[in-house]
Design an enzyme around this catalytic site. Sequence first.
Site, short mmCIF file in Angstrom:
data_model
loop_
_atom_site.label_atom_id
_atom_site.label_comp_id
_atom_site.label_asym_id
_atom_site.label_seq_id
_atom_site.Cartn_x
_atom_site.Cartn_y
_atom_site.Cartn_z
N ASN A 150 5.04 -5.52 1.42
CA ASN A 150 4.09 -4.47 1.04
C ASN A 150 2.78 -5.04 0.52
OD1 ASN A 150 5.82 -2.34 1.73
ND2 ASN A 150 6.85 -2.45 -0.26
N HIS A 191 2.08 -6.90 -2.07
CA HIS A 191 1.83 -7.06 -3.49
C HIS A 191 2.89 -7.99 -4.06
CE1 HIS A 191 4.56 -3.51 -5.00
NE2 HIS A 191 5.15 -4.25 -4.13
N CYS A 221 -0.60 -6.97 -9.67
CA CYS A 221 -1.62 -8.01 -9.61
C CYS A 221 -1.81 -8.43 -8.16
CB CYS A 221 -1.25 -9.21 -10.48
SG CYS A 221 0.20 -10.10 -9.94
#
Length: 394
Positions: A292, A294, A329
């Site tokens: 995904n 991330h 993040c």
Amino acid sequence: MVAAAASSAFFSVPTPGISPKPGKFGNGGFQVKANANAHPSLKSGSLETEDDTSSSSPPPRTFINQLPDWSMLLSAITTIFGAAEKQWMMLDRKSKRPDMLMEPFGVDSIVQDGVFFRQSFSIRSYEIGADRTTSIETLMNMFQETSLNHCKSNGLLNDGFGRTPEMCKKGLIWVVTKMQVEVNRYPIWGDSIEVNTWVSESGKNGMGRDWLISDCSTGEILVRATSVWAMMNQKTRRLSKFPFEVRQEIAPNFVDSVPVIEDDRKLHKLDVKTGDSIHNGLTPRWNDLDVNQHVNNVKYIGWILKSVPTDVFEAQELCGVTLEYRRECGRDSVMESVTAMDPSKEGDRSVYQHLLRLEDGADIAIGRTEWRPKNAGANGAISTGKTSNRNSVS
């Protein structure tokens, strides 16, 4: 047929119309037709050909001088059986290929009642650390693996990590907002463990998922874990409401049960100025990203533990973790991990507060960890919080 072919290379077959002749072995010789490609170990003159006319009647035949070269025969038989065994192993391996994700060493995954999922694992040597036990990251990776296999077995794994068909249409992905883990005993190398998992409703816009890890040999509950998940828009990176269409897909798999860990204590943000230990310059690597795009949630616990003093690891073992994820993040993020000892102790257990944040000050995750003296977790679970009585899945 193979054995017959191998034997015919060493035993001669009489040729019609050719009379046997005596050889240099005297009365014990036997005759074959001349062969220009005879084996080099046979000396010239040791076997007579049809051109020899030294005798008109065959000598008596004995068993000893009719024996072939047994070393060559044994070599041929070994080669034949070796090839047959290799072919059988290849066929056997093909017959065991699964249609679903399975544990690499062939331990089956099964679905119970359509909603409970169970998968077995064998602890490998590269999954243990300096204490010869599995790490908290290894356990959390098993949580993720069983979750995805659960979705796949129910036909809900369409694209990405656990995304349903409707989630793909709407551009939604799963993100974990809270994770709690309690360790009674860490598995060691060679242990066979069983992971049970199921999902439940969590508020209007969330989904809960629980796990129980038990010892396959004794049935002892080793680890309990519970989590809360929400949906995020993959483009805007903002949390989303639970769409009705997605709920219709998932709701049949919900189990009406309380979490295996019931601990409602709120986590408080740690003041960086009161931190006892700080680790700066943490950056994601390419391998830290999931499909995904991330950072995988398992990576955060590793970063949080970066700021725990080494003497804590040497004298104690991690037995409880509570994490709340505040934001994701990115690939270019630079973070710092902060740890501070909590003055409130739980018996002989130490408590630490944690903060993972971007260096510009934005919080990524906050957490609390509990530590006990090493070898204290062989009998008895974590004492903090309340643990559900649900110890097994029938």
